[in-house]
Design a protein around this motif. Structure first.
Motif, PDB file in Angstrom:
ATOM      1  N   CYS A1523     -33.726  58.158  64.203  1.00 58.94           N
ATOM      2  CA  CYS A1523     -32.581  58.595  63.393  1.00 58.94           C
ATOM      3  C   CYS A1523     -32.099  59.954  63.868  1.00 58.94           C
ATOM      4  O   CYS A1523     -32.433  61.001  63.297  1.00 58.94           O
ATOM      5  N   SER A1524     -31.346  59.960  64.944  1.00 59.80           N
ATOM      6  CA  SER A1524     -30.766  61.186  65.496  1.00 59.80           C
ATOM      7  C   SER A1524     -29.430  60.846  66.135  1.00 59.80           C
ATOM      8  O   SER A1524     -29.104  59.677  66.360  1.00 59.80           O
ATOM      9  N   LEU A1566     -25.263  57.709  61.845  1.00 56.30           N
ATOM     10  CA  LEU A1566     -26.019  58.731  62.579  1.00 56.30           C
ATOM     11  C   LEU A1566     -25.087  59.671  63.329  1.00 56.30           C
ATOM     12  O   LEU A1566     -25.400  60.854  63.502  1.00 56.30           O
ATOM     13  N   TYR A1598     -32.904  61.252  58.905  1.00 51.81           N
ATOM     14  CA  TYR A1598     -32.179  61.871  60.016  1.00 51.81           C
ATOM     15  C   TYR A1598     -32.918  63.119  60.497  1.00 51.81           C
ATOM     16  O   TYR A1598     -33.240  64.021  59.723  1.00 51.81           O
TER      17      TYR A1598
END
Length: 1670
Positions: A1523-1524, A1566, A1598
């Motif tokens: 999650c980036s 994202l 995130y």
């Protein structure tokens, strides 16, 4: 409160550098309410200062006292580590950091699971969370622990993978306080193993394993002050697995049941659940014999005052318990015996024991005691004996036996001891019964996984023997845990080849020796129990003497205020124990006389319980006190508990342990409420902080060289390349950290002690700050120069513009002067010109008026002359027309007379002809009269309308003519008056009066006619308007009705379509389950055949086995024989009321040896026709003959009646059609049309009813054929049929060649030969052979050949269950054969003359072919899904298709594998999107090669893309590292490759791209901005395919991977949650997508072209030249 944790903090501070205590640094200080609070340093700390200036979070400034550097408060971790899923990855490892991280994850991120090294910390949320569904199990199955978010399924998966990989036993140790969720965690763990280990074999073992939970909860769990479902015993369940990883058995061991709860409960607590469940079911018929009442009526259930648990239904819980007993094989009779014993315990508690004697030295029980009588009756024992020995005791004195009367208190204790003993024996028997049901029957256990659900460390206001044993067990488990953690820590150092020194950790061996060692607490307790007059006080005095006076022990203390208590310093806390009752609970004795009474019970189960006890030297949970052996040594409870605990420790030490520590966040049981005091107390007690301490004593921070290079490359020197990362790290770290003890270099990692990562972060931030200052200075200089240049340019520009303005002002003045002169000249010229033009215009107007007057005068004269001429012409014309009209009227009258005479003659002739068809007129009199009346009415109305129109026209003409005549007369008179004004004769007054009257009369008549004309005109206009209004209204109504009809049809169509899709999905799911069961049936049949072959050592020829093979189970499936089925093919092909049945003529006499014999078929037909079976069996030949004659007569009667009804129905239908045609053509009334439509529908229903009667008559004919076969066996089995028509272009296969044809064409064909055939060739050949057999009239051969082909295709599919090409080939052939048989079926009407329907009814085989197509389609998808399953996540999420994107992203925070988890093995190249597209391309190529329809390929790709999207999204939702922003870019690019491939294959229109929408929106989430409220609104509007839980989960996970990115703030998440509240997702909240969702498949019906044998090109490799073209 902080005495235990401060040494840890001081050790951490000593290892950390003092340079970190600078301004704006974060520290933790103790707080009485929140345990720890965060504060910020306001000024740098200098060694030697006595105070540290801090600012709290509320803004208050405090001076924290610092005596030395060791008294400094613990430092806070960087913000980038907030919410880390592994506590050991924190930079500073201490108690406040652990507590804060758990609080953040629990409250802010709603994450109840957190890793702490090898320990999984689970916080009880006190509410149901949607994180335990089957889709979550699928997501964690086969995944590495380090890659996924913390979860209990991750620990279970790690244990399962380790067991299957290393073939080593595993253990999962679940511990925690009462109410922390241990039992629920154990159930979820067992459920995971049941799903993962039982899905392949579909056995009932996993069901039986799960069924033990409700039973053990009923008899072993109770309500306490801390938990509504507290386990009052420890259990260790060993789940046995086979070599393939499937569950084959289980075994359960229990420890230290709290039997004292049976007879005593504290306030606000309950007894065991089973007692309250029995009381709640007292009204059931089978429970009335137990004589139960409400729980308040029994002493053993009312002491706690709590009868009910909110949210719990005891009656339904008992039903669940009884169902679980049934699943485990406990018969209802045994269940009732068990319930009798439990109810007897309740009645025993109500036995009233009264005191007697002077000083209450004796006791007795009334002879009429109702409770004792009920107890004795239920257990089948002697009541007087039980009453006697409850109040007496037998003693052996000097070799003689004496009976002593017991005091009242001792008698009550004896009664309670008996109740506890009975419950303990029943509990032990139940566990043994469950173990026998769970024992592995079919194979030997290869390895096992043990699940230990044991009580955690307990400390109450009053602690007794049970708490002592529980805390002793926790001491042993903590020691094993510490040593295991230490061992793993040292293994990591050895693997990395570190030069390390031994880590010292505090071992609790001294405390264990105090309890179990020589002359320890247990030894002294057992010795005191052996003493005749031993007591609790004397035992405590011995403890004081041994461990305080003689040999003082550091872990033993004496209380100040009491001489009957002692204190033990456990690893978790200091606990004070009260010695009252220790000896009695350790002895746990019951008198032998009472046991002997129970042994003689009439109840088999009671006798069994206590007879088994007499065969062993000791009792499982206590001892029997006897007068003869009063001095013999007995096994005490403490000794037995030590033995069982030692066996448990040996088992745990022989396995690989996995730890789950359950935490209770608050005592109020409120959801998502965090109490820091209670949490920190449990953290200290469960060993989590011990893990932190051991990790902090070594090197807790571990980085690979590549990760360190990516993060701290700004601190490195020299050429910076990824290949030289290890060399650069070794050269750069020593200058940065002078103390070499604070770091160590390994083979693949660099290790740091606690606090060093924070120091590196500080150096990195300082280096970045210096670089930022230099960049700022250069930028500011550049900006200054730019500003000066711009000011200079602006000055020059201003000067230029000023000079230009002055010049323009001068030029403007000159222009104004010149313009004034021009204006004056022009104005004067305009004034003079206007005066001239005005005079000229006046002159022209005067001339025009004069000329116009002259012209008008001349024009009036011309008009008068022309009007006179016109009046003369009109009058003459009118006179001529009147004469002509009179002549025409006379001619028409003459013609009418002549024609009337001719019509009369014709009428006489028609009357004569009508007499011959009088009957026909009588039949149609009603309709004819009705039609004539309607026609006459229409003619009459038409004539009236014509007459009115003619009258109106005549009147209008007469009025207009008279008006014209009068006008002409007036004009004539006026003309004469003007012409002869001088010669006018003298008119008398009478003539003037007459003329005046005539003029008045004429004017009145003219006015009247004008008014009539206007009235008729208005009436006409009103009629016209009314017609227009009616037309508009009718049009509007028709439009509305049509619109409503269209809407209703569309809604009904949508509803029916949805229901059809759901039915298809359910049916195809059942078909998939049936296929799986069929495969299991084939496997079992193969095993049985193998066993028979092993015994007889014979082989059967393949051809013989194929010819004698019974019908496939699919052909006999309920779905193929049912009257209605949901088919994936077009519903218009088959009649909805078609009944699929097995024809009795479909099997020849050669197959009568099979189960489908004529006798069995006749029985089935008799059952279907409601004929009694037994009398039919006893019939003789003569009876059958009479029965046949009766049936034949009935058949003739029914046949004639049916023919009459059919002819009558056809006549009525034809007449109705004629009526409808006439009515529609003659009238447009909607009501009559509706009546006719209803009449037509009624006739159609009659038609359906007649068809049903035809079917019943056919069944009767079939019964007649059977009876004929029974009466005359010498006759032909098939009745005579008319000679069928002959057709050409077919293939003939002889009866003896059918097996060879199936073998060469389907069974034994090679793969390369099959794939080289033209698409659909086997199906075409088989169809031509079936068609030829049907044309010959041999229905038996037709059905047998078709059935053999279907069976062979099923066998081929099973044979090539992993081959895409062959599966697609047989899918195409099955589909093509299905369509051809359907096309030539008698149920389908064809417009072509070449398509002659089959005479044989193959509807059931067509249905089987439909199921076979679904099976082949599902197998095709299953092969591709299996190949894709292992590469979806690596290819779609992990592969770096965009080179350098992830390499540029710097990882924030240390990334390290969890201790104890195995790294993922990397073998070969990692999968990429090319691998995924290759598998999809293989499927598309196989289907395209077989010429399957594009719509079928679109459906297949839609299913596969859904699986890809769901698997990738589920993994994304469970992996924080994915999650980036950079990873989202990679994933979006990978998804775009898949979309591009779908577009290139023209498959985007079938819904395949739409299934990728959730994954695409997750990636957009994202990449989108996540700061302002506008960003939140945009996210909510964009992510419509994601649920609210998924959006919040992605935002919570995130993780920024670069310095330019930031975490998502909690404020932003709260804004998004507020916006999502108004959105209704529908259905229960789910975080993960259902990977197992299957879309129903629909096969298009494409009628093939007419097939001829000459069109087929059959290669010689098939070896079917024996077929002959006809």
């Amino acid at each position: 409160m902080f005495e235990w944790c401060l040494p840890i903090c001081s050790e951490v501070i000593k290892m950390a550098t003092l340079e970190l205590y600078t301004k704006d640094a974060s520290v933790w200080i103790p707080d009485p309410d929140s345990v720890w609070v965060s504060a910020q340093i306001l000024q740098d700390y200098t060694p030697g200062e006595k105070h540290l200036l801090l600012q709290l979070s509320n803004g208050k400034e405090v001076h924290y006292p610092v005596g030395s550097s060791s008294d400094l408060p613990p430092l806070g971790n960087p913000d980038i580590l907030e919410g880390e899923n592994d506590l050991t990855a924190l930079s500073f490892l201490h108690e406040p950091a652990v507590l804060h991280n758990l609080r953040v994850r629990f409250l802010d991120y709603s994450s109840i699971y957190t890793y702490c090294g090898i320990v999984l910390v689970a916080i009880n949320p006190y509410e149901q969370l949607p994180i335990y569904g089957e889709e979550v199990i699928d997501a964690y199955s086969g995944q590495d622990m380090a890659d996924m978010e913390p979860h209990i399924f991750s620990v279970a998966e790690d244990a399962y993978r380790t067991m299957t990989r290393e073939q080593k036993n595993q253990s999962i140790i679940i511990s925690g306080e009462s109410g922390s969720g241990k039992t629920v965690s154990a159930k979820f763990t067992m459920r995971y193993f049941a799903v993962v280990g039982g899905a392949a074999q579909q056995t009932s073992v996993e069901e039986r394993v799960l069924a033990t939970n409700p039973i053990m909860e009923s008899i072993g769990n109770a309500k306490t002050t801390r938990n509504d479902n507290s386990s009052r015993f420890g259990k260790y369940i060993e789940i046995g697995f086979g070599r393939k990883g499937d569950i084959i058995g289980a075994n359960m061991k229990t420890y230290l049941l709290e039997k004292s709860r049976v007879v005593f409960q504290a306030s606000a607590e309950r007894n065991y659940h089973i007692f309250y469940q029995l009381c709640a079911s007292r009204e059931l018929p089978e429970m009335r014999c137990l004589k139960l009442d409400v729980p308040e009526a029994f002493r053993y259930t009312r002491q706690g005052g709590e009868m009910l648990i909110p949210g719990t239904d005891d009656l339904s819980d008992l039903e669940r318990t009884r169902n679980a007993f049934t699943i485990l094989g406990v018969q209802p009779e045994q269940q009732m015996e068990l319930f009798r014993i439990l109810s007897a315990i309740l009645h025993l508690g109500n036995v009233n024991i009264q005191t007697s004697g002077r000083n209450s030295e004796g006791s007795y029980i009334d002879a009429d005691d109702h409770s004792l009588a009920t107890f004795s009756k239920i257990l089948g024992v002697e009541g007087p004996q039980m009453a006697h020995w409850l109040c007496h005791r037998r003693l052996a004195v000097g070799g003689e036996m004496l009976v002593k009367l017991l005091p009242g208190q001792q008698a009550i204790e004896a009664r309670d001891a008996l109740a506890k003993h009975i419950y303990g024996q029943l509990f032990t028997w139940t566990v043994q019964r469950l173990n026998s049901a769970l024992h592995a029957q079919r194979a030997q256990t290869n390895s096992f996984i043990g699940v230990l659900d044991i009580y955690g460390f307990e400390t109450f206001d009053r602690n007794s023997f049970e708490q002592f044993c529980i805390n002793y067990a926790n001491e042993k488990l903590q020691q094993q845990f510490n040593r295991h953690v230490f061992h793993l820590e040292q293994e990591e150092y050895v693997r990395e080849e570190l030069a390390w020194s031994r880590i010292e950790f505090s071992d609790n061996q001294q405390c264990i020796n105090l309890i179990e060692g020589q002359l320890g607490l247990f030894d002294l307790l057992d010795e005191e129990c052996r003493m005749p007059k031993g007591s609790d006080e004397s035992w405590v005095q011995k403890l004081y003497h041994q461990h305080l006076t003689s040999r003082p022990h550091p872990h033993f203390q004496k209380t100040r205020m009491s001489n009957s208590a002692f204190i033990i310093l456990h690893f978790a806390d200091m606990v004070q124990y009260e010695c009252d009752g220790f000896l009695d609970k350790n002895r746990d004795t019951v008198f032998e006389e009472l046991i002997n009474i129970l042994k003689a019970s009439q109840s088999e189960l009671v006798a069994e319980l206590f007879q088994e006890q007499g065969n062993v030297p000791s009792v499982a949970n206590g001892s029997i006190r006897s007068g003869k052996r009063a001095r013999e040594h007995k096994l005490t409870v403490g000794f037995q508990f030590r033995q069982s605990l030692q066996m448990l420790m040996d088992t745990l030490n022989s396995t690989t342990p996995h730890y789950i520590r359950c935490i209770k966040p608050n005592d109020l049981k409120e959801p998502l409420t965090f109490d820091p005091k209670r949490t920190v107390q449990q953290l200290r007690a469960c060993g989590v902080l011990e893990t932190i301490r051991i990790s902090a004593a070594g090197y807790p921070s571990r980085w690979t060289y590549e990760e360190f290079f990516s993060r701290y490359r700004v601190l490195l020197r020299g050429p910076q390349t990824q290949e030289q990362a290890q060399t650069l790290c070794r050269q750069t770290i020593p200058p940065l950290i002078p103390d070499p003890d604070q770091y160590c270099f390994g083979k693949t990692k660099v290790f740091f002690r606690a606090g060093q990562v924070a120091l590196l972060e500080r150096l990195r931030a300082e280096r970045l700050r210096v670089a930022a200052v230099i960049i700022q200075s250069h930028v500011r200089g550049w900006l200054g120069r730019i500003r000066y240049t711009r000011m200079l340019q602006a000055t020059l520009t201003i000067q230029r513009y000023c000079r230009g303005a002055l010049a323009r002002r001068l030029a403007l003045t000159l222009r104004y002067t010149k313009a004034a002169l021009i204006i004056q000249k022009t104005y004067r010229m305009v004034v003079v010109r206007q005066l001239f033009l005005m005079i000229r215009q006046a002159t022209i107007i005067i001339q025009a008026f004069a000329r116009g007057r002259l012209a008008r005068r001349k024009y009036r004269q011309l008009v008068a002359e022309r009007a006179a001429v016109l009046l003369q012409a009109r009058v003459r014309g009118w006179l001529a027309r009147e004469a002509y009209r009179r002549v025409c009227a006379a001619v028409v009258f003459l013609q009418c007379c002549v024609r009337r005479r001719a019509a009369r003659r014709e009428l006489l002739k028609l009357k004569m002809e009508a007499r011959s068809v009088e009957r026909y007129r009588e039949l149609n009199k009603g309709m004819e009269v009705k039609l004539m009346q309607l026609q006459l009415r229409a003619d009459q109305q038409a004539r009236e309308s014509a007459a009115l129109r003619e009258t109106l026209h005549a009147e209008r003409e007469a009025a207009s003519a008279e008006l014209e005549a009068l006008r002409a007369t007036i004009q004539k008179l006026e003309g004469q008056k003007h012409e002869k004004p001088l010669h006018r004769p003298v008119i008398s007054e009478k003539e003037v009066e007459e003329r005046r009257k005539a003029e008045e009369k004429a004017s009145q008549k003219i006015i009247q006619l004008t008014q009539e004309l206007q009235a008729q005109q208005r009436e006409k206009d009103s009629f016209y308007k009314e017609r227009e209004a009616l037309s508009a209204r009718l049009f509007q109504q028709e439009t509305q009705q049509q619109k409503c009809l269209q809407e209703a049809v569309s809604q009904a169509s949508a509803t029916l379509r949805a229901e059809l899709d759901e039915e298809k999905r359910k049916y195809q799911g059942l078909l998939r389950e049936f296929t799986r069961l069929e495969q299991r049936y084939d496997n079992l049949r193969g095993m049985s055949l193998l066993t028979e072959q092993t015994k007889s050592h014979r082989r059967t020829d393949s051809t013989q086995s194929l010819s004698l093979e019974p019908p496939s189970p699919t052909l006999l499936s309920p779905t193929s024989l049912g009257p209605f089925s949901t088919s994936p093919f077009s519903p218009a092909l088959l009649s909805p009321d078609e009944v699929r049945r097995v024809s009795v003529t479909s099997f020849s006499s050669e197959r009568r040896l099979s189960v489908w014999s004529p006798e069995n078929t006749m029985d089935q037909m008799m059952e279907k026709m409601d004929v009694a079976k037994d009398p039919a069996v006893k019939m003789t030949g003569e009876d059958l003959t009479h029965a046949y004659d009766a049936v034949r007569v009935a058949n003739k009667f029914l046949e004639s009646q049916l023919c009459d009804q059919r002819s009558q129905w056809e006549q009525e239908l034809e007449s109705l059609r004629c009526q409808i045609t006439l009515a529609i053509s003659g009238f447009s009334s909607g009501a009559q049309r509706q009546e006719l439509q209803e009449l037509l529908e009624a006739r159609e229903q009659e038609c359906v009813k007649l068809r049903r009667e035809v079917k019943e008559l056919r069944n009767t004919f079939s019964l007649k054929r059977l009876l004929t076969q029974e009466v005359t066996p010498v006759m032909s089995p098939c009745p005579s049929r008319p000679k069928p028509a002959t057709f050409t272009g077919l293939l003939e296969c002889r009866k003896r060649d059918e097996t060879k044809l199936i073998k060469n064409l389907i069974t034994d064909i090679r793969v390369d030969s099959a794939l080289s055939l033209p698409p659909g060739l086997p199906a075409s050949v088989l169809f031509l052979c079936v068609r030829q057999a049907d044309c010959c009239g041999d229905q038996t051969r037709t059905r047998s050949l078709c059935s053999a082909a279907v069976t062979a295709m099923k066998a081929a599919l099973k044979k090539y269950n992993n081959d895409i090409g062959m599966t697609a080939l047989w899918l195409n052939n099955a589909w093509l054969l299905h369509d051809r048989l359907t096309q030539h079926s008698s149920k389908v009407t064809s417009e072509s003359d070449e398509l002659v329907p089959l005479t044989t009814d193959l509807s059931d085989l067509i249905r089987v072919l439909s199921d076979l197509c679904i099976q082949a389609y599902q197998q095709l998808l299953s092969i591709t899904e299996t190949r894709l399953q292992s590469i979806i996540v690596p290819a779609l999420l992990e592969s770096e298709t965009i080179t350098g994107l992830s390499g540029s992203a710097v990882k924030l925070g240390p990334s390290r594998k969890r201790a104890g988890s195995d790294p993922r093995t990397v073998g070969g190249d990692a999968p990429t999107m090319t691998s995924v597209l290759r598998e999809l391309g293989a499927l598309h190529t196989a289907m395209s090669h077989q010429a399957l329809p594009p719509i079928l390929m679109e459906q297949a790709l839609r299913q596969l893309t859904y699986v890809i999207s769901a698997s990738a999204l589920n993994s994304l939702l469970l992996r924080k590292d994915m999650c980036s922003w950079s990873r989202g870019m990679q994933i979006r690019y990978n998804v775009s490759l898949l979309e591009e491939w779908l577009r290139s294959q023209s498959l985007q229109a079938g819904g395949a791209v739409a299934t990728l929408e959730p994954l695409i929106q997750a990636v957009q989430l994202l990449q989108a901005g996540k700061k302002t409220e506008a960003d939140a609104q945009a996210l909510v509007q964009t992510c419509t395919a994601l649920s609210s839980q998924q959006i919040v989960k992605i935002l919570s996970l995130y993780t920024p991977h670069s310095d330019t990115d930031e975490r998502v703030t909690l404020k932003f998440i709260r804004i998004v949650q507020g916006l999502l509240k108004s959105r209704s997702d529908g259905g229960p909240p789910q975080i993960l997508m259902d990977v197992r969702k299957v879309f129903p498949v629909t096969f298009p019906y494409l009628p093939p072209t007419v097939l001829h044998a000459e069109q087929l090109v059959v290669p010689d490799s098939l070896k079917i030249s024996f077929l002959r073209k006809v």
